[in-house]
Motif scaffolding. Structure first.
Motif, PDB file in Angstrom:
ATOM      1  N   TYR A  37      31.545  33.255  38.459  1.00  0.00           N
ATOM      2  CA  TYR A  37      31.475  32.938  36.686  1.00  0.00           C
ATOM      3  C   TYR A  37      31.051  31.222  37.428  1.00  0.00           C
ATOM      4  O   TYR A  37      31.461  30.619  37.776  1.00  0.00           O
ATOM      5  N   PHE A  38      29.833  31.059  36.062  1.00  0.00           N
ATOM      6  CA  PHE A  38      29.645  29.415  35.803  1.00  0.00           C
ATOM      7  C   PHE A  38      30.911  28.622  34.959  1.00  0.00           C
ATOM      8  O   PHE A  38      31.138  29.432  33.968  1.00  0.00           O
ATOM      9  N   TYR A  39      30.744  27.453  35.179  1.00  0.00           N
ATOM     10  CA  TYR A  39      31.127  26.537  34.228  1.00  0.00           C
ATOM     11  C   TYR A  39      31.461  25.275  34.100  1.00  0.00           C
ATOM     12  O   TYR A  39      30.014  24.812  35.048  1.00  0.00           O
ATOM     13  N   PRO A  40      31.383  24.074  32.686  1.00  0.00           N
ATOM     14  CA  PRO A  40      30.829  23.483  32.966  1.00  0.00           C
ATOM     15  C   PRO A  40      31.530  22.731  34.057  1.00  0.00           C
ATOM     16  O   PRO A  40      30.400  21.275  34.381  1.00  0.00           O
ATOM     17  N   CYS A  47      38.322  24.656  31.473  1.00  0.00           N
ATOM     18  CA  CYS A  47      38.118  24.632  33.109  1.00  0.00           C
ATOM     19  C   CYS A  47      39.453  24.801  33.376  1.00  0.00           C
ATOM     20  O   CYS A  47      39.066  25.844  34.195  1.00  0.00           O
ATOM     21  N   THR A  48      39.534  24.426  33.067  1.00  0.00           N
ATOM     22  CA  THR A  48      41.276  24.162  33.820  1.00  0.00           C
ATOM     23  C   THR A  48      41.804  25.652  33.398  1.00  0.00           C
ATOM     24  O   THR A  48      42.367  26.600  34.633  1.00  0.00           O
ATOM     25  N   ALA A  49      42.074  26.000  32.134  1.00  0.00           N
ATOM     26  CA  ALA A  49      42.703  27.321  31.973  1.00  0.00           C
ATOM     27  C   ALA A  49      42.427  28.287  32.494  1.00  0.00           C
ATOM     28  O   ALA A  49      42.656  29.727  32.534  1.00  0.00           O
ATOM     29  N   GLN A  50      40.577  28.288  32.746  1.00  0.00           N
ATOM     30  CA  GLN A  50      39.719  29.471  33.105  1.00  0.00           C
ATOM     31  C   GLN A  50      40.133  29.552  34.623  1.00  0.00           C
ATOM     32  O   GLN A  50      40.980  30.624  34.642  1.00  0.00           O
ATOM     33  N   SER A  72      29.799  25.141  39.949  1.00  0.00           N
ATOM     34  CA  SER A  72      29.875  24.170  38.600  1.00  0.00           C
ATOM     35  C   SER A  72      28.683  23.350  39.135  1.00  0.00           C
ATOM     36  O   SER A  72      28.615  23.053  40.630  1.00  0.00           O
ATOM     37  N   SER A  73      28.588  22.204  38.388  1.00  0.00           N
ATOM     38  CA  SER A  73      27.601  21.045  38.813  1.00  0.00           C
ATOM     39  C   SER A  73      28.274  20.241  39.719  1.00  0.00           C
ATOM     40  O   SER A  73      27.455  18.840  39.575  1.00  0.00           O
ATOM     41  N   ASP A  74      29.680  20.165  39.126  1.00  0.00           N
ATOM     42  CA  ASP A  74      30.406  18.796  39.786  1.00  0.00           C
ATOM     43  C   ASP A  74      30.136  18.819  41.561  1.00  0.00           C
ATOM     44  O   ASP A  74      30.239  19.961  42.207  1.00  0.00           O
ATOM     45  N   LEU A  93      31.818  26.879  44.604  1.00  0.00           N
ATOM     46  CA  LEU A  93      30.478  25.816  44.941  1.00  0.00           C
ATOM     47  C   LEU A  93      30.413  24.958  43.826  1.00  0.00           C
ATOM     48  O   LEU A  93      30.206  24.934  42.696  1.00  0.00           O
ATOM     49  N   THR A  94      29.118  23.829  44.563  1.00  0.00           N
ATOM     50  CA  THR A  94      28.735  22.724  44.061  1.00  0.00           C
ATOM     51  C   THR A  94      26.726  23.354  43.919  1.00  0.00           C
ATOM     52  O   THR A  94      26.427  24.401  44.534  1.00  0.00           O
ATOM     53  N   ASP A  95      27.211  22.757  42.724  1.00  0.00           N
ATOM     54  CA  ASP A  95      25.174  23.001  41.921  1.00  0.00           C
ATOM     55  C   ASP A  95      24.817  21.772  41.366  1.00  0.00           C
ATOM     56  O   ASP A  95      24.604  21.967  40.111  1.00  0.00           O
ATOM     57  N   PRO A  96      24.996  20.634  42.509  1.00  0.00           N
ATOM     58  CA  PRO A  96      24.472  19.692  41.331  1.00  0.00           C
ATOM     59  C   PRO A  96      22.736  19.480  40.793  1.00  0.00           C
ATOM     60  O   PRO A  96      22.976  18.994  39.606  1.00  0.00           O
ATOM     61  N   ASP A  97      22.481  20.007  41.356  1.00  0.00           N
ATOM     62  CA  ASP A  97      20.401  20.380  40.245  1.00  0.00           C
ATOM     63  C   ASP A  97      20.143  21.310  39.731  1.00  0.00           C
ATOM     64  O   ASP A  97      19.285  20.954  39.205  1.00  0.00           O
TER      65      ASP A  97
END
Length: 152
Positions: A37-40, A47-50, A72-74, A93-97
């Protein structure tokens, strides 16, 4: 940017997990069903609830043989704090770019202002069985469980 659809195979990707290690999708794709799942953004209300809903039902996913992966990009520090604060037992997982987000073709939400919230459920071979695109954060968990139960 091509959006993944039911019947597509999950593309290969590598990203940093909350321990700072490289996570290679090849270690799980083709071995077990996945809920990706991708989240903002970490620590926002939706996002916390999810994340907490996935946490609270994590054993149900594990009982079906599935692994849950949040992306997420965090950055790493944000993910570490988020996972620790809410005791998240699954992979973040981090996805910064935003390379993985683009690889999956995740659309942006809210008129292009927010990264989209999309959940993908795959079978053990990495073939997408369900795509759920909704900003309604907690709706993703029952949808993902129902999809898994259809083929596990």
């Amino acid at each position: 940017m091509k959006e993944l659809k039911v019947g597509d195979t999950i593309p290969h990707f590598i990203a940093k997990d909350t321990n700072g290690n490289d996570f290679d999708s090849a270690t799980v794709v083709g071995h077990k069903p996945l809920v990706i799942y991708f989240y903002p953004k970490d620590n926002t209300p939706g996002c916390t609830a999810q994340a907490c809903s996935f946490r609270d039902q994590y054993e149900d996913f594990k009982d079906l043989g599935a692994e849950v992966i949040g992306i997420s990009s965090d950055n790493l520090a944000s993910h570490q704090q988020f996972a620790k604060r809410y005791q998240l037992p699954f992979i973040l997982l981090t996805d910064p770019d935003k390379k993985i987000r683009k690889l999956f073709g995740v659309p942006t939400g809210m008129f292009g202002l927010l990264p989209g919230r999309v959940t993908y459920v795959t079978d053990r071979n990495g073939v997408v069985q369900m795509v759920f695109d909704s900003m309604l954060a907690t709706k993703h968990i029952p949808k993902a469980l129902a999809a898994l139960k259809k083929f596990v």
